[in-house]
Design a protein around this motif. Structure first.
Motif, mmCIF file in Angstrom:
data_model
loop_
_atom_site.group_PDB
_atom_site.id
_atom_site.type_symbol
_atom_site.label_atom_id
_atom_site.label_comp_id
_atom_site.label_asym_id
_atom_site.label_seq_id
_atom_site.Cartn_x
_atom_site.Cartn_y
_atom_site.Cartn_z
ATOM 1 N N LEU A 5 -11.331 2.661 -1.341
ATOM 2 C CA LEU A 5 -10.711 2.310 -0.092
ATOM 3 C C LEU A 5 -10.481 3.528 0.377
ATOM 4 N N LEU A 6 -10.696 4.146 1.568
ATOM 5 C CA LEU A 6 -10.792 5.254 2.529
ATOM 6 C C LEU A 6 -9.659 5.369 3.326
ATOM 7 N N GLU A 7 -8.963 6.512 3.369
ATOM 8 C CA GLU A 7 -7.988 6.613 4.162
ATOM 9 C C GLU A 7 -8.405 7.782 5.275
ATOM 10 N N GLU A 8 -7.747 7.853 6.409
ATOM 11 C CA GLU A 8 -8.093 8.931 7.462
ATOM 12 C C GLU A 8 -8.218 10.332 6.955
ATOM 13 N N GLY A 9 -7.576 10.675 5.953
ATOM 14 C CA GLY A 9 -7.464 12.043 5.537
ATOM 15 C C GLY A 9 -8.788 12.328 4.732
ATOM 16 N N ASP A 10 -9.677 11.249 4.383
ATOM 17 C CA ASP A 10 -10.749 11.549 3.463
ATOM 18 C C ASP A 10 -11.666 11.797 4.397
ATOM 19 N N PHE A 11 -11.641 11.672 5.691
ATOM 20 C CA PHE A 11 -13.109 11.824 6.457
ATOM 21 C C PHE A 11 -13.205 13.332 6.947
ATOM 22 N N VAL A 12 -14.392 13.693 6.638
ATOM 23 C CA VAL A 12 -14.669 15.021 7.247
ATOM 24 C C VAL A 12 -15.620 15.066 8.412
ATOM 25 N N ALA A 13 -16.152 13.770 8.606
ATOM 26 C CA ALA A 13 -17.332 13.340 9.701
ATOM 27 C C ALA A 13 -17.002 12.015 10.133
ATOM 28 N N ALA A 14 -17.449 11.440 10.993
ATOM 29 C CA ALA A 14 -17.174 9.931 11.234
ATOM 30 C C ALA A 14 -17.861 9.248 10.121
ATOM 31 N N ASP A 15 -18.999 9.846 9.657
ATOM 32 C CA ASP A 15 -19.508 8.837 8.600
ATOM 33 C C ASP A 15 -19.736 9.672 7.308
ATOM 34 N N ARG A 16 -18.607 10.578 6.920
ATOM 35 C CA ARG A 16 -18.615 11.437 5.782
ATOM 36 C C ARG A 16 -17.278 11.404 5.243
ATOM 37 N N VAL A 17 -17.180 11.249 4.002
ATOM 38 C CA VAL A 17 -15.754 11.379 3.518
ATOM 39 C C VAL A 17 -16.009 12.299 2.095
ATOM 40 N N ARG A 18 -14.760 12.836 1.678
ATOM 41 C CA ARG A 18 -14.674 13.774 0.482
ATOM 42 C C ARG A 18 -13.358 13.393 -0.128
ATOM 43 N N LEU A 19 -13.608 13.111 -1.409
ATOM 44 C CA LEU A 19 -12.477 12.518 -2.392
ATOM 45 C C LEU A 19 -12.342 13.620 -3.590
ATOM 46 N N ARG A 20 -10.918 13.701 -3.642
ATOM 47 C CA ARG A 20 -10.621 14.428 -4.983
ATOM 48 C C ARG A 20 -9.687 13.934 -6.040
ATOM 49 N N ASP A 21 -9.078 12.765 -5.632
ATOM 50 C CA ASP A 21 -8.186 12.076 -6.628
ATOM 51 C C ASP A 21 -8.544 11.054 -7.569
ATOM 52 N N ARG A 22 -7.733 10.235 -7.945
ATOM 53 C CA ARG A 22 -7.976 9.403 -9.123
ATOM 54 C C ARG A 22 -9.368 8.483 -8.540
ATOM 55 N N ARG A 23 -9.799 8.346 -7.119
ATOM 56 C CA ARG A 23 -10.856 7.533 -6.872
ATOM 57 C C ARG A 23 -12.190 8.453 -7.427
ATOM 58 N N LEU A 24 -11.890 9.897 -7.379
ATOM 59 C CA LEU A 24 -13.264 10.395 -7.930
ATOM 60 C C LEU A 24 -13.196 10.307 -9.306
ATOM 61 N N THR A 25 -12.259 10.529 -10.056
ATOM 62 C CA THR A 25 -12.359 9.951 -11.678
ATOM 63 C C THR A 25 -12.602 8.540 -11.768
ATOM 64 N N HIS A 26 -12.394 7.576 -10.986
ATOM 65 C CA HIS A 26 -12.680 6.461 -11.339
ATOM 66 C C HIS A 26 -14.281 6.166 -11.293
ATOM 67 N N MET A 27 -14.697 6.915 -10.118
ATOM 68 C CA MET A 27 -16.245 6.834 -9.819
ATOM 69 C C MET A 27 -17.117 7.439 -10.786
ATOM 70 N N ARG A 28 -16.650 8.560 -11.468
ATOM 71 C CA ARG A 28 -17.305 9.429 -12.322
ATOM 72 C C ARG A 28 -17.286 8.520 -13.618
ATOM 73 N N ASP A 29 -16.091 8.319 -14.107
ATOM 74 C CA ASP A 29 -15.820 8.105 -15.454
ATOM 75 C C ASP A 29 -15.632 6.323 -15.710
#
Lengths: 235, 235
Positions: A5-29
């Motif tokens: 689930l993506l929030e407005e603050g995650d977007f760096v462009a209209a089609d691009r997001v950067r994540l740093r929080d628990r979602r990053l950990t979840h995707m990775r681990d």
């Protein structure tokens, strides 16, 4: 997490997001997503679609995302719940969001312990956190509205009649009442009591506001179980 | 704890029990029962009735008990569940007992992590503990039967056809299938998959054993929520 689930603050462009929080950990681990793999994404309050992992390192993930699908329909229900004990509250919030309840009223009742109203789990950020977990579980993007009503009488007398107008209004209560209807096929206002049930005065007040008492069988269920069982029966 | 559940070892006479364990603590600290007050009791595997507190001190409670009421009816269902993760397993066992499932099969599936089978929560005493909590919650006295099947294929090929014979056999699976029926009014064999669902091979095997795939809507529910929702819909 069946949906990223993506929030407005995650977007760096209209089609691009950067994540740093628990979602990053979840995707990775947990999901162990690799670069170029795709996963389901949703824009909080908006559409769902897919995201392709462009880059993943220890501190950040970057995805290219697109959206093409509406979130699933909500149930036509307003759920009134006597405030559960804090531990149960968190799980109930997840269940409510996962099952597609669009509006939840957390209500006082004679049998709600006063201390329950002091829990930090009632802070807006804490409520939101549990709702998000429920949305991620069920693959939905739209946060339910949560209304907190610390005073039973003014809510049931002044606000409930309008909320319940034009809906099938039901209050769960043990006793010699009709059983809860099935597959009602229209909007419902449903009130579920605290452990130990509503007191007779409260049932009278609900009845005066247009809700009909229905019983749910002999077995006493935990609030979370009662919520999912009743919603599954009604819709 | 909505029912004080008594076991044979608690009885010091036909109408007299002595308690020393968590039930004593619960009566004293949560229910705050006083001498001469009555509370609901049940004999494990037998009838329900009432108990009058004769004596309560720091180490022991003594009650006079009588039994005059049958426990609530069970649902006519055999529930097959892909073994959930250990934390979820405990809650699911409580839910299953509370909702009146008489027979639960914990089954392997391709998507069940192998480590789940190592959990101490699968020990008979640990399973029994959670089932008892569910019975106490719902006011029932009869323990469900729990069958552990670590091997999917021999169970589904050799044992399931007999178990499912004469019942409405259903396997929950996302996809273009009929929705789960409502109020079936007869015995059911219901299989609920792991997180991520059954694999196609497993659905084929279930179908060969007489179970029909049914879908449960777009939302992905936690196992515990799916169990209560499906049972409420079916019965």
């Amino acid at each position: 997490m069946n949906l990223l689930l993506l929030e407005e603050g995650d977007f760096v462009a209209a089609d691009r997001v950067r994540l740093r929080d628990r979602r990053l950990t979840h995707m990775r681990d947990v999901h162990r997503v690799e670069v170029n793999e795709s996963l389901r994404v949703g824009r909080l309050g908006g559409q769902m679609g897919s995201g392709r992992l462009l880059r993943l390192d220890a501190t950040e993930a970057e995805l290219q995302v697109s959206f093409d699908q509406p979130p699933p329909a909500k149930l036509p229900v307003t759920l009134l719940l006597a405030l559960p004990r804090p531990k149960m509250l968190r799980r109930v919030l997840q269940t409510v969001a996962a099952m597609g309840v669009p509006r939840l009223v957390l209500l006082n009742s004679y049998r709600v312990e006063k201390s329950f109203w002091q829990t930090p789990f009632l802070e807006p950020a804490a409520i939101r956190e549990q709702l998000i977990l429920g949305l991620e579980q069920a693959r939905d993007t739209v946060l339910p509205e949560v209304i907190i009503e610390k005073r039973f009488k003014p809510f049931v007398e002044d606000r409930l009649p309008q909320l319940a107008a034009g809906t099938c209004g039901l209050v769960g209560h043990p006793g010699d009442f009709p059983t809860c209807p099935r597959a009602v096929g229209g909007p419902v206002t449903l009130a579920i009591g605290p452990e130990g049930g509503w007191i007779p005065y409260e049932v009278e007040k609900f009845t005066a506001a247009g809700l009909q008492p229905v019983q749910l069988g002999e077995r006493i269920l935990r609030v979370e179980t009662a919520v999912s069982a009743l919603l599954a029966r009604l819709f």
